[in-house]
Design a protein around this motif. Structure first.
Motif, PDB file in Angstrom:
ATOM      1  N   UNK A 171      -5.850  -4.115  -9.234  1.00 21.62           N
ATOM      2  CA  UNK A 171      -5.075  -3.621  -7.387  1.00 21.62           C
ATOM      3  C   UNK A 171      -4.074  -2.707  -7.215  1.00 21.62           C
ATOM      4  N   UNK A 172      -4.563  -2.667  -6.356  1.00 21.75           N
ATOM      5  CA  UNK A 172      -4.081  -1.244  -5.739  1.00 21.75           C
ATOM      6  C   UNK A 172      -3.246  -1.571  -4.371  1.00 21.75           C
ATOM      7  N   UNK A 173      -2.930  -2.298  -3.519  1.00 25.77           N
ATOM      8  CA  UNK A 173      -2.310  -2.159  -2.375  1.00 25.77           C
ATOM      9  C   UNK A 173      -2.251  -0.962  -1.376  1.00 25.77           C
ATOM     10  N   UNK A 174      -1.575   0.047  -1.522  1.00 26.79           N
ATOM     11  CA  UNK A 174      -1.445   1.405  -1.221  1.00 26.79           C
ATOM     12  C   UNK A 174      -3.271   2.004  -0.643  1.00 26.79           C
ATOM     13  N   UNK A 175      -3.685   2.133  -2.183  1.00 24.12           N
ATOM     14  CA  UNK A 175      -5.345   2.445  -1.762  1.00 24.12           C
ATOM     15  C   UNK A 175      -6.082   1.876  -0.925  1.00 24.12           C
ATOM     16  N   UNK A 176      -5.984   0.351  -1.159  1.00 21.82           N
ATOM     17  CA  UNK A 176      -7.095  -0.407  -0.299  1.00 21.82           C
ATOM     18  C   UNK A 176      -6.171  -0.067   1.338  1.00 21.82           C
ATOM     19  N   UNK A 177      -5.150  -0.323   1.138  1.00 23.06           N
ATOM     20  CA  UNK A 177      -4.736  -0.280   2.717  1.00 23.06           C
ATOM     21  C   UNK A 177      -5.074   1.076   3.642  1.00 23.06           C
ATOM     22  N   UNK A 178      -5.131   1.999   3.032  1.00 25.96           N
ATOM     23  CA  UNK A 178      -5.522   3.165   3.741  1.00 25.96           C
ATOM     24  C   UNK A 178      -7.089   3.507   3.693  1.00 25.96           C
ATOM     25  N   UNK A 179      -7.765   3.228   2.898  1.00 27.50           N
ATOM     26  CA  UNK A 179      -9.376   2.833   2.476  1.00 27.50           C
ATOM     27  C   UNK A 179      -9.989   1.893   3.369  1.00 27.50           C
ATOM     28  N   UNK A 180      -9.403   0.772   3.538  1.00 24.70           N
ATOM     29  CA  UNK A 180      -9.509  -0.001   4.471  1.00 24.70           C
ATOM     30  C   UNK A 180      -9.309   0.510   6.040  1.00 24.70           C
TER      31      UNK A 180
ATOM     32  N   UNK B 231     -16.995   0.255  -3.392  1.00 22.11           N
ATOM     33  CA  UNK B 231     -16.267   0.046  -5.124  1.00 22.11           C
ATOM     34  C   UNK B 231     -15.061   0.019  -4.733  1.00 22.11           C
ATOM     35  N   UNK B 232     -14.155   1.472  -3.834  1.00 21.51           N
ATOM     36  CA  UNK B 232     -12.962   1.083  -4.531  1.00 21.51           C
ATOM     37  C   UNK B 232     -12.113   0.155  -3.229  1.00 21.51           C
ATOM     38  N   UNK B 233     -12.532  -0.696  -2.224  1.00 20.05           N
ATOM     39  CA  UNK B 233     -12.085  -1.845  -1.669  1.00 20.05           C
ATOM     40  C   UNK B 233     -11.923  -2.767  -2.478  1.00 20.05           C
ATOM     41  N   UNK B 234     -13.412  -3.395  -3.200  1.00 21.12           N
ATOM     42  CA  UNK B 234     -14.048  -4.505  -3.863  1.00 21.12           C
ATOM     43  C   UNK B 234     -12.318  -4.490  -4.836  1.00 21.12           C
ATOM     44  N   UNK B 235     -12.536  -3.111  -5.498  1.00 24.04           N
ATOM     45  CA  UNK B 235     -11.828  -3.505  -6.939  1.00 24.04           C
ATOM     46  C   UNK B 235      -9.965  -3.298  -6.621  1.00 24.04           C
TER      47      UNK B 235
END
Length: 230
Positions: A61-70, A49-53
């Motif tokens: 949209x949050x590129x920092x959270x997405x990039x770290x999680x991914x 869910x974190x990756x999707x949202x």
């Protein structure tokens, strides 16, 4: 009683191990699979869910959270399970107090399956029609409500199939966990089968694992079909 004794004698005579040992191995495998699956599913769903949202097209949209999680998901998924299991032995010791045994195997199994399921869940959720999300937002739904009442229910059938795939992957991982004395069918095949060149026992454990997989796949397909019809 006599019948039970006959069955136990058959296992001992044909496979070289007591029937009670086979039952214990099956119980240990089921314990490892379903406990790690439950914890891994919860963690995997949160990660997905974190990756999707937070992705570039997400509702938060949050590129920092997405990039770290991914990146974390990709790193963990790129490590073969047998290496991961040995690498995190100190962490396993810190969490459960021992490096070997059935309970100790839960730690690497969860770390293995959570990012694997997260990627499957992510793909399932991304398949949801974006029009549904837009309709929910137009009705004033909060981000949580969009996720809980629209995204997850719409992806339910695909999520069930993802869990089914993850469960089958876990069965294979529990067999490898036998290498560190985790117990279960894999440990039985390694200790009493491979090391003693007991081919009938190794064949028997393969058959048992195949039966496990077939049952789980059948159940998963059934509930996925029901979810898609509802």
């Amino acid at each position: 009683m006599a019948g039970g004794g006959t069955i136990m004698d058959f296992f001992m005579q044909e496979l070289g191990v007591p029937g009670s040992q086979l039952l214990l191995a099956a119980e240990q495998t089921l314990y490892m699979v379903f406990l790690s699956l439950f914890i891994g599913t919860v963690l995997g769903l949160i990660i997905a869910v974190t990756l999707v949202v937070t992705n570039p097209n997400g509702i938060v949209k949050n590129s920092i959270v997405y990039t770290i999680t991914n990146t974390i998901v990709n790193i963990v998924r790129s490590v073969p399970f047998i290496i991961l299991m040995v690498f995190i032995l100190p962490l396993t010791k810190m969490i459960v107090g021992t490096r070997v045994g059935t309970t100790a195997a839960i730690v690497p199994l969860v770390i293995f399956i959570a990012p694997y399921l997260a990627r499957l869940f992510e793909n399932s959720i991304l398949e949801v029609n974006k029009g549904i999300i837009e309709a929910a937002q137009s009705m004033g739904a909060s981000h949580f409500e969009v996720i809980w009442h629209f995204l997850l229910p719409e992806a339910k059938g695909s999520l069930i199939l993802s869990i089914t795939t993850g469960t089958i992957g876990l069965i294979g991982a529990t067999a490898m966990a036998g290498a560190i004395g985790a117990g279960g069918v894999g440990d039985l095949a390694l200790t009493y089968g491979y090391e003693r060149l007991n081919f009938p026992l190794m064949l028997f454990t393969v058959v048992i694992l195949i039966i496990f997989v077939q049952i789980i796949q059948t159940i998963g397909n059934y509930f996925a079909r029901r979810a898609r019809r509802s």
